[in-house]
Design a protein around this motif. Structure first.
Motif, PDB file in Angstrom:
ATOM      1  N   THR A  45       0.931  -1.065   0.185  1.00 28.88           N
ATOM      2  CA  THR A  45      -0.122   0.111   0.020  1.00 28.88           C
ATOM      3  C   THR A  45       0.992   1.221  -0.129  1.00 28.88           C
ATOM      4  OG1 THR A  45      -0.021   0.242   2.500  1.00 28.88           O
ATOM      5  CG2 THR A  45      -1.939  -1.073   1.353  1.00 28.88           C
ATOM      6  N   GLY A  46       0.478   2.430  -0.660  1.00 24.58           N
ATOM      7  CA  GLY A  46       1.172   3.697  -0.556  1.00 24.58           C
ATOM      8  C   GLY A  46       0.426   4.604  -1.204  1.00 24.58           C
ATOM      9  N   LEU A  47       0.927   6.067  -1.295  1.00 29.43           N
ATOM     10  CA  LEU A  47       0.626   7.077  -2.183  1.00 29.43           C
ATOM     11  C   LEU A  47       1.270   6.801  -3.585  1.00 29.43           C
ATOM     12  CD1 LEU A  47      -0.454   8.095   0.445  1.00 29.43           C
ATOM     13  CD2 LEU A  47       0.070  10.442  -0.351  1.00 29.43           C
ATOM     14  N   ILE A  48       0.437   7.130  -4.568  1.00 32.60           N
ATOM     15  CA  ILE A  48       1.159   7.195  -6.087  1.00 32.60           C
ATOM     16  C   ILE A  48       1.154   8.556  -6.712  1.00 32.60           C
ATOM     17  CG2 ILE A  48       0.940   4.790  -6.397  1.00 32.60           C
ATOM     18  CD1 ILE A  48      -1.501   5.543  -8.444  1.00 32.60           C
ATOM     19  N   TRP A  49       0.375   9.468  -5.911  1.00 27.76           N
ATOM     20  CA  TRP A  49       0.159  10.770  -6.511  1.00 27.76           C
ATOM     21  C   TRP A  49      -0.379  11.666  -5.284  1.00 27.76           C
ATOM     22  CZ3 TRP A  49      -4.098  13.849  -6.664  1.00 27.76           C
ATOM     23  CH2 TRP A  49      -4.234  15.129  -7.347  1.00 27.76           C
ATOM     24  N   ARG A  50      -0.015  12.889  -5.239  1.00 29.59           N
ATOM     25  CA  ARG A  50      -0.790  13.837  -4.529  1.00 29.59           C
ATOM     26  C   ARG A  50      -0.676  15.453  -5.102  1.00 29.59           C
ATOM     27  NH1 ARG A  50      -2.566  15.118   0.129  1.00 29.59           N
ATOM     28  NH2 ARG A  50      -2.288  13.274   1.099  1.00 29.59           N
ATOM     29  N   GLY A  51      -1.651  15.822  -5.037  1.00 29.86           N
ATOM     30  CA  GLY A  51      -1.882  17.570  -5.479  1.00 29.86           C
ATOM     31  C   GLY A  51      -2.515  18.023  -4.378  1.00 29.86           C
TER      32      GLY A  51
END
Length: 253
Positions: free
Chosen positions: A237-243
């Protein structure tokens, strides 16, 4: 299906896109990141994708542009958005009407397993207990090594003050565009649909499904989603994008 939608699907898609882009200026970037994740787990072979709560087919259309041979299923229950999707995607994707609030939704799908399940700016309408269960249901639909990506309003709980300021700045820019008439806000778009003679019956059907409108939005931080994905049994699991105040979390089966 509504004849006006059938004859002018591109115009309705464009109106929906403009309204959504005013709300989410980085909308295309998040979708591109989601498709990158799908590409990473399928390699060179055509992917089998599920567009979860897919609305007018925003993700599906972009997935088909990137992967012309993809096998895509879109599931939603909003009759207005599904009519636009159906008119835009004739013969190019499977469209399913189902309610994600109930566990039976998965039984309506044409396949048992998918390479990737993608959803954007939709699951915040679900309460936390249902969303937690849904994450497990989605995992069961993924082939081993498949990926689920949810892009939504997910603030960073390590930056509470900055997050509030960024959200306020974004809202000020959005309200300025609305005031100048550059785009229609959310409610005005739906009023426009209801005022259109050929779309009005679909709008009435929608009111029967959502008599009080959608439930209140529930937007926990990304850390909550990552914890829920781990509890649902995803191996990674993890973040693949942030805006700004939005993010895309991914879970690999």
């Amino acid at each position: 299906m509504d004849p006006y939608v059938v004859t002018t699907p591109a115009a309705w898609q464009e109106s929906w896109d403009r309204q959504q882009e005013a709300y989410l200026p980085d909308r295309e970037q998040r979708i591109a990141a989601m498709l990158d994740a799908a590409a990473a787990v399928t390699g060179r072979r055509p992917p089998r994708l599920l567009d979860l709560a897919g609305g007018t087919g925003t993700i599906t259309l972009r997935a088909l542009a990137r992967f012309p041979d993809a096998e895509v299923t879109l599931v939603d229950q909003d009759p207005v958005l599904l009519a636009i999707a159906g008119a835009s995607l004739v013969g190019r994707a499977t469209i399913v009407t189902a309610n994600l609030d109930t566990p039976e939704w998965a039984s309506t799908l044409p396949h048992d397993h998918f390479d990737a399940v993608l959803t954007a700016t939709a699951l915040h309408w679900l309460p936390p207990d249902r969303l937690t269960v849904l994450y497990g249901e989605v995992r069961d639909l993924l082939r081993p090594g498949g990926v689920f990506v949810n892009a939504d309003h997910m603030p960073d709980d390590g930056l509470p003050t900055l997050t509030k300021r960024m959200a306020a700045d974004a809202d000020a820019r959005r309200q300025a565009r609305y005031a100048a008439g550059a785009v229609m806000p959310w409610r005005a778009w739906w009023d426009h649909v209801a005022a259109n003679p050929t779309m009005a019956p679909l709008a009435e059907r929608r009111k029967r499904i959502y008599p009080d409108g959608h439930a209140a939005e529930w937007t926990p931080p990304a850390s909550w989603h990552l914890s829920a994905l781990r509890d649902a049994g995803y191996s990674e699991t993890g973040l693949i994008w942030r805006g700004g105040t939005d993010a895309a979390v991914a879970g690999v089966r």
